[in-house]
Design an enzyme around this catalytic site. Structure first.
Site, PDB file in Angstrom:
ATOM      1  N   TYR A  57       0.830  -1.210   0.000  1.00  0.00           N
ATOM      2  CA  TYR A  57       0.000   0.000   0.000  1.00  0.00           C
ATOM      3  C   TYR A  57       0.866   1.262   0.000  1.00  0.00           C
ATOM      4  CZ  TYR A  57      -4.360  -2.615   0.770  1.00  0.00           C
ATOM      5  OH  TYR A  57      -5.439  -3.453   0.629  1.00  0.00           O
ATOM      6  N   GLY A 217     -17.560   0.968  -3.564  1.00  0.00           N
ATOM      7  CA  GLY A 217     -17.071   0.819  -4.937  1.00  0.00           C
ATOM      8  C   GLY A 217     -15.896   1.736  -5.229  1.00  0.00           C
ATOM      9  N   GLY A 219     -15.542   4.655  -4.189  1.00  0.00           N
ATOM     10  CA  GLY A 219     -16.021   6.032  -4.313  1.00  0.00           C
ATOM     11  C   GLY A 219     -17.035   6.180  -5.444  1.00  0.00           C
ATOM     12  N   LEU A 221     -19.858   4.960  -5.797  1.00  0.00           N
ATOM     13  CA  LEU A 221     -21.219   5.095  -5.274  1.00  0.00           C
ATOM     14  C   LEU A 221     -21.688   6.546  -5.281  1.00  0.00           C
ATOM     15  CD1 LEU A 221     -23.503   3.461  -3.693  1.00  0.00           C
ATOM     16  CD2 LEU A 221     -22.481   4.407  -1.630  1.00  0.00           C
ATOM     17  N   PHE A 222     -20.738   7.471  -5.174  1.00  0.00           N
ATOM     18  CA  PHE A 222     -21.096   8.887  -5.070  1.00  0.00           C
ATOM     19  C   PHE A 222     -21.001   9.606  -6.426  1.00  0.00           C
ATOM     20  CE2 PHE A 222     -18.863   7.241  -1.370  1.00  0.00           C
ATOM     21  CZ  PHE A 222     -19.898   7.252  -0.454  1.00  0.00           C
ATOM     22  N   ASP A 225     -22.545   9.914 -12.390  1.00  0.00           N
ATOM     23  CA  ASP A 225     -22.745   9.199 -13.656  1.00  0.00           C
ATOM     24  C   ASP A 225     -24.184   8.667 -13.752  1.00  0.00           C
ATOM     25  OD1 ASP A 225     -20.543   7.453 -15.635  1.00  0.00           O
ATOM     26  OD2 ASP A 225     -22.673   6.912 -15.586  1.00  0.00           O
TER      27      ASP A 225
HETATM   28  P1  NAP Z   1     -14.232   2.713  -0.505  1.00  0.00           P
HETATM   29  O1  NAP Z   1     -14.715   3.195   0.837  1.00  0.00           O
HETATM   30  O2  NAP Z   1     -15.181   1.970  -1.362  1.00  0.00           O
HETATM   31  O3  NAP Z   1     -13.699   3.946  -1.353  1.00  0.00           O
HETATM   32  C1  NAP Z   1     -12.980   4.986  -0.778  1.00  0.00           C
HETATM   33  C2  NAP Z   1     -13.112   6.185  -1.693  1.00  0.00           C
HETATM   34  O4  NAP Z   1     -14.449   6.653  -1.587  1.00  0.00           O
HETATM   35  C3  NAP Z   1     -12.196   7.318  -1.304  1.00  0.00           C
HETATM   36  O5  NAP Z   1     -11.710   7.923  -2.485  1.00  0.00           O
HETATM   37  C4  NAP Z   1     -13.106   8.252  -0.554  1.00  0.00           C
HETATM   38  O6  NAP Z   1     -12.722   9.604  -0.698  1.00  0.00           O
HETATM   39  C5  NAP Z   1     -14.436   8.025  -1.224  1.00  0.00           C
HETATM   40  N1  NAP Z   1     -15.508   8.241  -0.241  1.00  0.00           N
HETATM   41  C6  NAP Z   1     -15.720   7.564   0.898  1.00  0.00           C
HETATM   42  N2  NAP Z   1     -16.798   8.046   1.549  1.00  0.00           N
HETATM   43  C7  NAP Z   1     -17.274   9.044   0.775  1.00  0.00           C
HETATM   44  C8  NAP Z   1     -18.405   9.910   0.900  1.00  0.00           C
HETATM   45  N3  NAP Z   1     -19.226   9.838   1.954  1.00  0.00           N
HETATM   46  N4  NAP Z   1     -18.610  10.815  -0.081  1.00  0.00           N
HETATM   47  C9  NAP Z   1     -17.779  10.882  -1.149  1.00  0.00           C
HETATM   48  N5  NAP Z   1     -16.672  10.087  -1.320  1.00  0.00           N
HETATM   49  C10 NAP Z   1     -16.438   9.165  -0.358  1.00  0.00           C
HETATM   50  O7  NAP Z   1     -12.988   1.801  -0.185  1.00  0.00           O
HETATM   51  P2  NAP Z   1     -11.527   1.608  -0.851  1.00  0.00           P
HETATM   52  O8  NAP Z   1     -10.665   2.736  -0.415  1.00  0.00           O
HETATM   53  O9  NAP Z   1     -11.618   1.321  -2.284  1.00  0.00           O
HETATM   54  O10 NAP Z   1     -11.086   0.294  -0.087  1.00  0.00           O
HETATM   55  C11 NAP Z   1     -11.162   0.246   1.337  1.00  0.00           C
HETATM   56  C12 NAP Z   1     -10.058  -0.602   1.888  1.00  0.00           C
HETATM   57  O11 NAP Z   1     -10.207  -1.940   1.426  1.00  0.00           O
HETATM   58  C13 NAP Z   1      -8.641  -0.212   1.482  1.00  0.00           C
HETATM   59  O12 NAP Z   1      -8.101   0.844   2.258  1.00  0.00           O
HETATM   60  C14 NAP Z   1      -7.899  -1.497   1.717  1.00  0.00           C
HETATM   61  O13 NAP Z   1      -7.597  -1.619   3.097  1.00  0.00           O
HETATM   62  C15 NAP Z   1      -8.934  -2.552   1.340  1.00  0.00           C
HETATM   63  N6  NAP Z   1      -8.736  -3.070  -0.031  1.00  0.00           N
HETATM   64  C16 NAP Z   1      -8.352  -4.357  -0.178  1.00  0.00           C
HETATM   65  C17 NAP Z   1      -8.165  -4.887  -1.447  1.00  0.00           C
HETATM   66  C18 NAP Z   1      -7.721  -6.305  -1.592  1.00  0.00           C
HETATM   67  O14 NAP Z   1      -7.404  -6.727  -2.715  1.00  0.00           O
HETATM   68  N7  NAP Z   1      -7.696  -7.072  -0.520  1.00  0.00           N
HETATM   69  C19 NAP Z   1      -8.386  -4.093  -2.591  1.00  0.00           C
HETATM   70  C20 NAP Z   1      -8.800  -2.781  -2.403  1.00  0.00           C
HETATM   71  C21 NAP Z   1      -8.987  -2.289  -1.128  1.00  0.00           C
HETATM   72  P3  NAP Z   1     -12.295  10.491   0.581  1.00  0.00           P
HETATM   73  O15 NAP Z   1     -11.004   9.937   1.072  1.00  0.00           O
HETATM   74  O16 NAP Z   1     -12.218  11.853  -0.013  1.00  0.00           O
HETATM   75  O17 NAP Z   1     -13.392  10.390   1.587  1.00  0.00           O
END
Ligand code: NAP
Length: 302
Positions: A57, A217, A219, A221-222, A225
């Site tokens: 990461y 998804g 981000g 989701l927000f 599109d």
């Molecule tokens: P996510 O929560 O689906 O997406 C995060 C993104 O959404 C960020 O860019 C965030 O922006 C935005 N976001 C979140 N809340 C929001 C809101 N209320 N309004 C607008 N934008 C919002 O999760 P992810 O970051 O893709 O993944 C989460 C975790 O899963 C990772 O940190 C990692 O630990 C794990 N992961 C694991 C794998 C694997 O292969 N095992 C792969 C991917 C991820 P802001 O920061 O601006 O809020």
């Protein structure tokens, strides 16, 4: 209300019901150690005590910042659970020996990766180690041996996998005496495949809780599109019913509703958004609302 606790399986670790992911920690705008400390402290105050790391990461930089943050308040090390992963080798200025992106689940690499994770996070153990992605060259006996050595040495308490098919999970488990305690998979309103392809059914059958990555998804989701228009319309209706609940809270409530005990991993670095997410456990959707969201997101109900 504090985030509840849950056990991944009968012999598995107890985690917070909502996990904080660190994938984006050092992406722009990158958090420094002091800012990361504040994030960890706020999470712990909310009852979010489990943190999901990986060696790769932040271009091999997230674990280091996380470790530096913990060293600013070492008492936190006794209040949290740390998950990390290994098995992917990226081309990176931090790993000049890697000429090609590839997977490496050899015993030698798994052990070296854990040793490095412990060093950069300055921890004496990892609570849960995951093989990050299925490796086409995976030798289950070799992985099992590495896991056993790490466990006997007190370096890793529990083991699991990520993004594995049912068959790959079964293969590795068949060679291990220790239980695989989770399969960390992508799961959200926008990515529902695992509810249809047997991944969840298999884990449910074996009473193992899946960890759900990218619960929004990533981000999408927000996104404004037009493909999300129907989903947003239902989310807006439900928001009115549930006292102005955010789309993020409703998307988490949708995951919580599933009886297989999905454990979402958050990706935001914004404390206000983490607080909102922590409150989502209080939202109890009805079965009809769950299916309304499923359909609006593109799921079929034949
Ligand atoms: P996510 O929560 O689906 O997406 C995060 C993104 O959404 C960020 O860019 C965030 O922006 C935005 N976001 C979140 N809340 C929001 C809101 N209320 N309004 C607008 N934008 C919002 O999760 P992810 O970051 O893709 O993944 C989460 C975790 O899963 C990772 O940190 C990692 O630990 C794990 N992961 C694991 C794998 C694997 O292969 N095992 C792969 C991917 C991820 P802001 O920061 O601006 O809020």
């Amino acid at each position: 209300m504090s985030t509840s606790r849950t056990r991944l399986c009968s012999d598995g670790p107890e985690f917070s019901r909502l996990v904080m992911g660190t994938w984006r920690l050092v992406d722009e705008p990158a958090l420094n150690a002091k800012e990361t400390l504040r994030l960890i402290e706020e999470c712990v105050d909310l009852g979010i005590t489990t943190f999901d790391e990986a060696d790769i990461y932040g271009n091999y930089g997230s674990e280091e910042v996380f470790g530096k943050a913990l060293n600013l308040n070492p008492s936190l090390k006794h209040k949290i659970e740390v998950v990390t992963k290994c098995g992917i080798k990226l081309i990176s200025d931090k790993r000049l020996a890697h000429k090609v992106k590839h997977y490496d689940t050899t015993k030698e690499h798994i052990i070296a990766s854990v040793e490095n994770s412990l060093k950069v996070m300055d921890l004496d153990h990892i609570d849960l180690l995951l093989i990050h992605r299925p490796d086409p060259l995976m030798n289950p006996d070799e992985i099992a041996e590495a896991f056993m050595l790490l466990n006997e040495g007190g370096k890793v308490f529990h083991f699991g996998v990520s993004n594995f098919t049912v068959r790959q999970f079964e293969l590795l488990q068949s060679r291990m005496s220790l239980p695989l305690v989770t399969n960390q998979v992508e799961a959200s309103l926008l990515y529902r495949e695992l509810m249809l392809d047997g991944t969840i059914d298999y884990l449910f059958q074996h009473k193992i809780s899946p960890m759900a990555w990218s619960p929004f998804g990533g981000g999408a989701l927000f996104s404004k599109d037009s493909q999300y228009q129907d989903l947003h319309q239902v989310l807006a209706e439900l928001s009115q019913k549930y006292d102005g609940a955010g789309y993020d809270q409703l998307a988490l409530a949708w995951l919580y509703y599933h009886p297989a005990n999905l454990i979402p991993i958050l990706g935001t670095k914004k404390i206000e958004r983490i607080k909102a997410a922590a409150a989502a456990e209080e939202i109890k959707l009805s079965r009809e609302e769950w299916f309304k969201l499923w359909s609006a997101a593109g799921g079929q109900i034949p």
